[in-house]
Design an enzyme around this catalytic site. Structure first.
Site, PDB file in Angstrom:
ATOM      1  N   LYS A  17       0.725  -1.232   0.083  1.00 29.53           N
ATOM      2  CA  LYS A  17      -0.057  -0.064   0.027  1.00 29.53           C
ATOM      3  C   LYS A  17       1.067   1.187  -0.061  1.00 29.53           C
ATOM      4  O   LYS A  17       1.779   1.217   0.382  1.00 29.53           O
ATOM      5  CB  LYS A  17      -0.897   0.041   1.206  1.00 29.53           C
ATOM      6  N   ASP A 145      -2.426  -2.004   9.608  1.00 31.99           N
ATOM      7  CA  ASP A 145      -2.390  -2.224   8.451  1.00 31.99           C
ATOM      8  C   ASP A 145      -3.039  -3.348   7.614  1.00 31.99           C
ATOM      9  O   ASP A 145      -3.186  -3.334   6.467  1.00 31.99           O
ATOM     10  CB  ASP A 145      -1.014  -1.956   7.737  1.00 31.99           C
TER      11      ASP A 145
END
Length: 310
Positions: A17, A145
């Protein structure tokens, strides 16, 4: 009671990401910070293969140096598998082989992607049939995350980044990543941020409750890379550059060679450069590679952890 779904190998791919935007609140009594961030999953992947086994084990390969990664119970993928086994009452274990391409300690959530992929792989292999919501609850227990690595796409994260709201992004955004040969400790970067904020000679305004700027959401919704370039922001960037001053020069280099904007992803040290389109991204990748940087062209958003059959 669970029934094993398969004795065959299960393969799952999960993305790294980029943090397109990141505001960090004041440090809390427990030592953590509330954040408001905009995540985008990009086409740099971790591939996890899982086999049923009596024990829990993990091995690594891939394009990044994995020699320093732990393979014991402290490894996040092993923790993910054990958490799912305890939750679902599975008596056996799993053998994991992870092909890593997301940089380690690079601010791109590679370990989180491994954990998310492991949850999906073991859920399928053991036949636990947990709902998407139940998997996300387990993911949040593993790290801030990990839930995003499960869902992918583009999302707003609040709290510690694990409370997710989908964000509409039209079209595809093209990025060139400058991957460092070293990592940065996330706690060290947050610690440097707190030190900078405590420095009375460098006053920094800190919002009590961080939020993602409306301009980010508008740019994503419009699919407009130029508008998004103007909205990119990361409160952790000055701290990461203070700990690794060479990042400042890389930022200048990327913008001098046509990037619309550059940003430290998460806690760094990966630098993400937004390009106008695929052709511009390739040109930028070539320029950064000529400067002896490890540059990779990726696009986003892409899907989260998903079983593959190739």
């Amino acid at each position: 009671m669970t029934i094993a779904a398969t004795d065959e190998t299960v393969r799952v791919r999960a993305p790294g990401k980029i943090n397109l935007f990141m505001r960090v609140g004041e440090v809390q009594p427990d030592g953590y910070h509330d954040v408001a961030t905009a995540y985008q999953a990009v086409s740099l992947y971790e591939d996890v293969r899982a086999w049923p086994d009596d024990e829990f084990s993990v091995g690594f390969s891939g394009s990044v140096d994995t020699s320093g990664l732990p393979t014991d119970a402290s490894n996040l993928a092993i923790r993910a598998a054990k958490l799912l086994a305890r939750t679902a009452g599975v008596p056996g274990g799993v053998r994991l082989e992870i092909e890593k391409h997301v940089p380690i300690a690079g601010g791109m959530g590679g370990g989180s992607a491994d954990a998310a992929a492991t949850l999906v792989a073991c859920d399928a292999m053991w036949g636990t049939a947990l709902s998407k919501e139940e998997l996300h609850v387990l993911a949040a227990k593993l790290g801030a995350d990990v839930p995003f690595a499960l869902s992918g796409g583009t999302a707003i994260g609040t709290g510690r980044g694990d409370r997710l709201s989908p964000a509409l992004a039209t079209g595809s955004f093209h990025w060139v990543l400058a991957l460092a040969e070293f990592g940065l400790s996330t706690p060290a970067v947050y610690g440097e941020l707190d030190r900078q904020r405590a420095d009375k000679t460098r006053p920094v305004a800190v919002g009590a409750s961080p939020v993602v700027a409306a301009s980010v959401l508008q740019a994503l919704r419009a699919g407009d890379p130029r508008r998004l370039a103007d909205a990119l922001h990361n409160d952790l960037q000055p701290a990461a550059i203070a700990l690794a001053p060479g990042l400042g020069g890389i930022l200048e280099l990327g913008e001098a060679h046509g990037a619309l904007a550059g940003i430290v992803s998460g806690s760094g040290p990966t630098m993400a450069f937004l390009a106008e389109d695929a052709s511009s991204a390739i040109d930028l990748q070539v320029a950064l590679s000529a400067a002896r940087l490890n540059a990779v062209h990726v696009h986003g958003p892409v899907h989260g952890a998903r079983i593959t059959y190739a």
